[in-house]
Design a protein around this motif. Structure first.
Motif, PDB file in Angstrom:
ATOM      1  N   UNK A  16      -3.762 -18.017 -24.773  1.00  0.00           N
ATOM      2  CA  UNK A  16      -4.751 -16.819 -25.451  1.00  0.00           C
ATOM      3  C   UNK A  16      -5.275 -15.390 -25.139  1.00  0.00           C
ATOM      4  N   UNK A  17      -5.002 -15.402 -23.545  1.00  0.00           N
ATOM      5  CA  UNK A  17      -4.721 -14.070 -22.962  1.00  0.00           C
ATOM      6  C   UNK A  17      -3.870 -13.230 -22.387  1.00  0.00           C
ATOM      7  N   UNK A  18      -2.828 -14.900 -22.439  1.00  0.00           N
ATOM      8  CA  UNK A  18      -1.519 -14.293 -22.037  1.00  0.00           C
ATOM      9  C   UNK A  18      -0.549 -14.724 -23.138  1.00  0.00           C
ATOM     10  N   UNK A  19      -0.575 -15.356 -24.106  1.00  0.00           N
ATOM     11  CA  UNK A  19      -0.285 -15.593 -24.947  1.00  0.00           C
ATOM     12  C   UNK A  19       1.805 -15.942 -24.735  1.00  0.00           C
ATOM     13  N   UNK A  34      -1.677 -25.947 -25.196  1.00  0.00           N
ATOM     14  CA  UNK A  34      -1.606 -24.996 -26.037  1.00  0.00           C
ATOM     15  C   UNK A  34      -1.788 -24.205 -26.154  1.00  0.00           C
ATOM     16  N   UNK A  35      -1.461 -23.887 -27.746  1.00  0.00           N
ATOM     17  CA  UNK A  35       0.104 -22.590 -27.903  1.00  0.00           C
ATOM     18  C   UNK A  35      -0.457 -21.260 -28.290  1.00  0.00           C
ATOM     19  N   UNK A  36       0.272 -20.468 -28.236  1.00  0.00           N
ATOM     20  CA  UNK A  36      -0.094 -18.781 -28.285  1.00  0.00           C
ATOM     21  C   UNK A  36      -0.102 -18.330 -29.884  1.00  0.00           C
ATOM     22  N   UNK A  37      -0.906 -17.562 -30.293  1.00  0.00           N
ATOM     23  CA  UNK A  37       0.055 -16.966 -31.917  1.00  0.00           C
ATOM     24  C   UNK A  37       1.338 -16.646 -32.226  1.00  0.00           C
ATOM     25  N   UNK A  38       2.226 -16.301 -30.647  1.00  0.00           N
ATOM     26  CA  UNK A  38       3.786 -15.663 -31.023  1.00  0.00           C
ATOM     27  C   UNK A  38       4.471 -16.622 -31.939  1.00  0.00           C
ATOM     28  N   UNK A  39       4.963 -16.075 -32.495  1.00  0.00           N
ATOM     29  CA  UNK A  39       6.293 -16.320 -33.029  1.00  0.00           C
ATOM     30  C   UNK A  39       7.637 -17.702 -32.616  1.00  0.00           C
TER      31      UNK A  39
END
Length: 275
Positions: free
Chosen positions: A117-120, A139-144
């Motif tokens: 989440x910090x690095x996306x 762990x995957x970020x919110x990015x598309x």
């Protein structure tokens, strides 16, 4: 009366011990124990063996080793090609369950989540399995747009940053055995081309404490990894960030992501040291 009671107690204790031994013998499943011996006979140095090899390594008769090997093949834990047997990825489920049961995943997952989440960026934890690396957690970020590797995926250690970090943690003798049996495959134009070059890259990884791989396995993907240590100071896993090349130039990864991964790995290491 007192003497008789003491004597009776002594007999009862002896009987109880004998009963415990009988229970242990009755509960022992020899075929399961032998099956586990067969699985453990396959090592990083001997990932493929013939029936004779397995029988010799375990001290079993050829007939016993054959029955156990064919059972493992039927259940999907091993495979047979001509005269050679080898383990299949399904056997990793046993190791994954073991790792989960001792809390390793419980330690790394929250750190990975926060880092992602910090690095996306997509964050992974991987271990060395034979000549490959296997991804245990992600762990995957919110990015598309993000890089996606499934848990349980295996990739060649020489071509990925996780593998190079883990190989750098091996002994010199283990590395020489690895180099001796390794066949390099060209995945992209950037893939390491020779054992000599790979040897130098792994030595550099040892010196700087991280590995950055630029589109060597897949065009459009760069990855960065740092080691995770156990309480005894041994490298047991690699913490990894995978990034689309178009978003993260190499120098930006060194400048921005190396400190982030090192801090996250240090947090994991401290948790292992605490217990």
């Amino acid at each position: 009366m007192s003497d008789q009671s003491n004597s009776t107690i002594g007999v009862d204790d002896s009987d109880a011990a004998a009963s415990d031994q009988d229970d242990t013998d009755r509960d022992y499943v020899a075929s399961l124990a032998r099956g586990l011996e067969v699985i453990c006979a396959f090592t990083r140095d001997k990932p493929t063996m013939t029936l004779s090899d397995v029988a010799k390594a375990t001290g079993m008769s050829r007939a016993t080793a054959r029955r156990l090997l064919l059972t493992l093949v039927r259940e999907g834990y091993a495979e047979k090609r001509d005269r050679d047997f080898s383990l299949r990825p399904k056997v990793l489920q046993l190791g994954y369950s073991a790792l989960a049961s001792v809390g390793i995943l419980d330690v790394v997952q929250p750190v990975m989540n926060a880092l992602s989440q910090r690095t996306q960026e997509s964050i992974y934890t991987a271990v060395l399995t034979g000549d490959d690396v296997t991804y245990l957690a992600r762990s995957t970020p919110d990015r598309v747009i993000s890089v996606s590797i499934n848990i349980g995926n295996r990739l060649p250690a020489y071509a990925v940053s996780t593998g190079r970090v883990l190989l750098a943690g091996e002994s010199d003798a283990a590395l020489e055995r690895y180099f001796a049996r390794l066949t390099l495959e060209k995945h992209t134009t950037n893939t390491v081309r020779s054992i000599k070059q790979l040897r130098a890259v792994i030595e550099e990884t040892r010196e700087c404490g991280y590995s950055l791989v630029d589109e060597e396995l897949e065009v459009g993907v760069r990855s960065l990894s740092v080691p995770i240590y156990d309480a005894a100071g041994h490298v047991i896993a690699a913490l990894n960030a995978c990034c689309p090349s178009m978003r993260f130039p190499v120098e930006d990864m060194r400048e921005k992501l190396v400190p982030e991964l090192r801090a996250a790995a240090q947090s994991i290491n401290e948790r292992f040291q605490q217990g």
